[in-house]
Design a protein around this motif. Structure first.
Motif, PDB file in Angstrom:
ATOM      1  N   SER A  15      40.106  39.160  34.602  1.00 35.50           N
ATOM      2  CA  SER A  15      41.768  39.296  33.988  1.00 35.50           C
ATOM      3  C   SER A  15      41.642  40.621  32.996  1.00 35.50           C
ATOM      4  N   ALA A  18      41.888  43.593  35.266  1.00 36.72           N
ATOM      5  CA  ALA A  18      43.262  43.638  35.577  1.00 36.72           C
ATOM      6  C   ALA A  18      44.132  44.203  34.622  1.00 36.72           C
ATOM      7  N   ARG A  19      44.035  43.908  33.522  1.00 34.32           N
ATOM      8  CA  ARG A  19      44.609  44.348  32.171  1.00 34.32           C
ATOM      9  C   ARG A  19      44.818  45.749  31.990  1.00 34.32           C
ATOM     10  N   GLU A  21      43.658  47.905  34.263  1.00 30.52           N
ATOM     11  CA  GLU A  21      44.220  48.663  35.278  1.00 30.52           C
ATOM     12  C   GLU A  21      45.626  48.760  35.248  1.00 30.52           C
ATOM     13  N   ARG A  22      46.242  47.854  34.493  1.00 29.88           N
ATOM     14  CA  ARG A  22      47.764  47.955  34.403  1.00 29.88           C
ATOM     15  C   ARG A  22      47.989  48.750  33.504  1.00 29.88           C
ATOM     16  N   ALA A  25      47.613  52.288  34.820  1.00 31.41           N
ATOM     17  CA  ALA A  25      48.705  52.608  35.568  1.00 31.41           C
ATOM     18  C   ALA A  25      50.123  52.918  34.952  1.00 31.41           C
ATOM     19  N   GLU A  26      50.393  52.280  33.918  1.00 32.29           N
ATOM     20  CA  GLU A  26      51.771  52.555  32.938  1.00 32.29           C
ATOM     21  C   GLU A  26      51.309  53.771  32.225  1.00 32.29           C
ATOM     22  N   CYS A  48      53.543  47.505  29.325  1.00 29.62           N
ATOM     23  CA  CYS A  48      52.516  46.389  29.788  1.00 29.62           C
ATOM     24  C   CYS A  48      53.040  44.937  29.505  1.00 29.62           C
TER      25      CYS A  48
END
Lengths: 206, 206
Positions: A15, A18-19, A21-22, A25-26, A48
């Motif tokens: 997780s 994933a955080r 990566e998010r 991406a933003e 995010c």
């Protein structure tokens, strides 16, 4: 600042990844829209759905986030280039890879905006990505010169092609097409234009 | 806010104009370095040695200052283009004008930074100069198509030249060369590269 992390259960590796990566991406989207100078850590965090402090836990500065964004793009770009046979001895894989990347990037939101806005901003010597872009373009020019030199040695280029000047021309053409395409996507066919120009230089069908 | 203007003598027309010119020149530099989003009215005012309120007296918003910067550049560019005989019936004046402008701009600090950074930023639809740049590139493409069509009709282009595609190629090449040149001025000869490519398309010496 980071009180949440002492109350909430420690997030697992997956997780946390994933955080991150998010966030990357933003950040890619916002840097591509308003540039490094125009973007704030607060706005990226808000996109995010986390706090500013929550973001700074993963990326302590806006500069470190920019670095992560660029490294992520380098990895993805290199992988795609290799898929196109960029190591082929006759150099044509690199030229085909350029066309494929133009085609691919036109379908992936945010990448072209990112490079276009950041490379322009980063021409200022005090920009945190200045050295990165100086180095990136040098690498692209060198790789293109290598490919053209190989193709020339195999007799695959039209007579009289100057490899250094052509490498600068092609690299410039790609960047310029990106700007034109961003401002008039219906009128400018990036990959088509690039393919056409490269085909004029190469004596075999691409 | 504007208390100075009620105490100090009203500046004459000439000194007001000089002040405006100075503000536009400093804004050109700062927009070119950090972009529209990254620039603040306060910093531009400081570079001019005046207060924020003093600047806002001449340009009430950052957007109005951006508009003034772009209008000033348009005027200067058009005048230079006309000097190069851009109206010549065979179209070659426009092509020569492009090369001359690349040569000239490489010697004038700040202009290339300005267009490179702003055109990239302005690809975002909500940027205050978005419509300006969409329109600017459409105008440049149209003008280049006109010139190439004229040259083709006079038999001055190599056989099989597609004027629309070539206009997009040349416009892109110019923008891309600017980025390369900003990042590696010693390795990239903007005007030389452009001249070389245009000469490949034209059947007479430029």
């Amino acid at each position: 600042m980071e009180s949440m992390s002492t109350i909430a259960p420690e997030p697992g590796y997956a997780s946390g990844r994933a955080r991150r990566e998010r966030i990357v991406a933003e950040a890619t989207k916002l840097f591509g829209r308003v540039g490094f100078h125009g973007a704030t850590v607060l706005e990226i965090a808000a996109q995010c759905g986390i706090s500013r402090a929550g973001l700074l836990h993963h990326f302590p500065t806006k500069e470190s986030l920019l670095r992560a964004v660029l490294e992520e793009r380098d990895r993805a770009e290199l992988a795609r280039f290799r898929e196109n046979g960029s190591a082929a001895r006759n150099g044509l894989g690199v030229l085909r890879g350029m066309i494929d990347l133009a085609e691919y990037n036109s379908k992936v939101s945010g990448i072209i905006e990112l490079y276009t806005v950041l490379s322009a901003e980063a021409s200022a010597p005090d920009h945190p990505a200045h050295d990165y872009f100086v180095d990136r373009y040098r690498r692209i020019r060198t790789g293109t010169i290598w490919a053209l030199t190989r193709a020339k040695a195999e007799g695959l280029l039209v007579d009289g092609t100057d490899v250094t000047s052509t490498a600068i021309e092609l690299t410039s053409l790609i960047d310029g097409l990106q700007i034109q395409w961003l401002l008039a996507p219906d009128e400018v066919d990036m990959a088509g234009q690039l393919r056409k120009r490269i085909q004029q230089l190469v004596t075999v069908p691409l």
